[in-house]
Scaffold this motif. Structure first.
Motif, short mmCIF file in Angstrom:
data_model
loop_
_atom_site.label_atom_id
_atom_site.label_comp_id
_atom_site.label_asym_id
_atom_site.label_seq_id
_atom_site.Cartn_x
_atom_site.Cartn_y
_atom_site.Cartn_z
N ALA A 48 30.22 49.47 85.94
CA ALA A 48 29.21 50.48 85.60
C ALA A 48 29.09 50.61 84.09
CB ALA A 48 29.59 51.82 86.22
N TYR A 49 27.89 50.35 83.60
CA TYR A 49 27.60 50.57 82.18
C TYR A 49 26.30 51.37 82.07
CZ TYR A 49 26.21 49.90 77.37
OH TYR A 49 25.81 50.14 76.07
N ASN A 50 26.41 52.58 81.53
CA ASN A 50 25.26 53.47 81.40
C ASN A 50 24.48 53.54 82.72
OD1 ASN A 50 26.00 54.01 78.80
ND2 ASN A 50 24.34 52.85 77.83
N ALA A 51 25.21 53.83 83.78
CA ALA A 51 24.66 53.80 85.14
C ALA A 51 24.48 55.19 85.73
CB ALA A 51 25.58 52.98 86.04
N LEU A 92 36.96 51.25 93.04
CA LEU A 92 37.33 51.24 91.63
C LEU A 92 36.06 51.23 90.79
CD1 LEU A 92 40.22 48.58 91.58
CD2 LEU A 92 40.39 51.06 91.93
N VAL A 93 35.73 52.34 90.18
CA VAL A 93 34.59 52.39 89.26
C VAL A 93 35.11 51.99 87.89
CG1 VAL A 93 32.74 53.78 88.27
CG2 VAL A 93 33.57 54.27 90.60
N VAL A 94 34.59 50.90 87.37
CA VAL A 94 35.02 50.41 86.05
C VAL A 94 33.94 50.79 85.04
CG1 VAL A 94 35.81 48.46 84.69
CG2 VAL A 94 36.23 48.51 87.17
N ASP A 95 34.21 51.83 84.27
CA ASP A 95 33.26 52.28 83.25
C ASP A 95 33.44 51.38 82.03
OD1 ASP A 95 31.51 53.67 81.62
OD2 ASP A 95 33.06 55.10 81.00
N ASP A 96 32.44 50.55 81.79
CA ASP A 96 32.52 49.52 80.75
C ASP A 96 31.99 50.03 79.41
OD1 ASP A 96 33.10 46.84 79.91
OD2 ASP A 96 30.95 46.39 80.00
N GLY A 97 32.60 51.12 78.93
CA GLY A 97 32.21 51.64 77.63
C GLY A 97 30.88 52.35 77.62
#
Length: 339
Positions: free
Chosen positions: A11-14, A35-40
């Protein structure tokens, strides 16, 4: 309790669409680890994901990291995954509830019966924004249904059939034994995720349900053609990584080898058409270099890819031939519901 399935959600700016994705995934209790992976992200993605962590303790987890791109987020998810099986669901996509229940039941049967099925394949649906009629990608003809298969029992894949990431649920250990590590800060790594582990897949199973809903149509999406034309360097990087993998990985099974060549020809054709569409002296020279360097690196692979249907259509000579190549590409896009 070891989860049955880990779902990695890069997830990026999602913030605008993550809720729909997570709503489709939660509710299965300890069977499913999300697993939500917040990519910055720089918006409210992490805060939204934390709502689900709080509402579903132990089932939803938030992993935060510096921005590294889609591949980096998948790598992080794989590192932390505890499930027997793993699926990637992008933050703007979702899964069908009934199909998801059937998938979980099928995976539970594999684990309970001690059947180490390495790959479950299901259908996916193009959810084109503003389009009522949905196109479903199925694998009828190529994969016998509801049977544990080896590659030798598969059949020829049709011209429009190839295993995109959306169709795949790998046994987690297969991804790890394959040493899967996707490049960072690079788009279009889905192709590597869908191909690199396959030589490590010994058994597969086709469940003919329409599980994955692949949302397309936003102008800022990485697969929007204008965006792809701006990122041609990344498409080509992935193309070369894929070619190097196919060229250097020994494959004994002729059916698997045929499929890998089929997939490689498709990716090379997409790169070639995009280079034609860019329509600059540099892009056309880059297209010629792609095929010239493939020929120099591996003549056997070059011949099988270049003289496939896809290779021939994407290499028609002269300006008129290039126009026909692009037209054929457009027709193919419409046939799969992509445009």
């Amino acid at each position: 309790m070891t989860p049955l399935l880990t779902v990695v959600v890069p997830a990026y700016n999602a913030e605008a669409y993550l809720r729909r994705s997570l709503d489709s995934l939660v509710g299965a209790g300890p069977l499913v680890e999300v697993l939500v992976v917040d990519d910055g992200s720089t918006d409210g993605t992490a805060a939204l994901a934390q709502e689900y962590v709080d509402a579903h303790p132990g089932a939803v987890h938030l992993l935060r990291k510096a921005n590294g791109g889609h591949g980096s987020a998948i790598n992080t998810g794989l590192e932390h995954a505890r499930g027997h099986y793993l699926k990637v669901v992008d933050a703007d996509d979702w899964v069908d509830a009934d199909a998801f229940a059937e998938v979980l039941s099928t995976l539970a049967g594999f684990v309970a019966g001690g059947r180490g099925v390495d790959l479950l394949v299901s259908n996916f649906v193009y959810e084109k924004q503003g389009k009522k009629n949905k196109t479903v990608v199925r694998y009828h003809g190529a994969l016998p249904r509801r049977r544990e298969l080896r590659w030798a029992q598969t059949r020829r894949f049709g011209k429009r059939q190839y295993l995109m990431m959306h169709a795949l649920i790998y046994r987690t250990e297969v991804l790890r034994s394959a040493g899967l590590r996707l490049p960072e800060h690079t788009f279009y790594v889905d192709s590597l995720y869908a191909l690199v582990p396959l030589p490590h897949v010994r058994t597969l199973y086709y469940l003919d349900v329409d599980l994955y809903r692949y949302f397309i149509g936003r102008e800022d999406q990485s697969v929007h053609e204008a965006v792809m034309l701006r990122r041609l360097d990344q498409q080509l990087r992935v193309n070369w990584l894929l070619l190097d993998h196919v060229r250097t990985t020994p494959v004994a099974d002729r059916r698997l080898r045929a499929y890998l060549l089929h997939y490689t020809a498709i990716i090379c054709a997409v790169s070639s058409i995009l280079l034609i569409r860019a329509n600059t002296r540099q892009s056309l020279a880059e297209k010629e270099r792609l095929w010239r360097e493939l020929r120099a690196a591996d003549l056997w692979l070059y011949r099988r890819v270049r003289w496939s249907v896809f290779g021939q259509v994407s290499n028609l000579p002269g300006p008129a031939g290039r126009r026909v190549s692009v037209l054929a590409y457009r027709v193919a896009q419409r046939m799969v519901g992509f445009s």
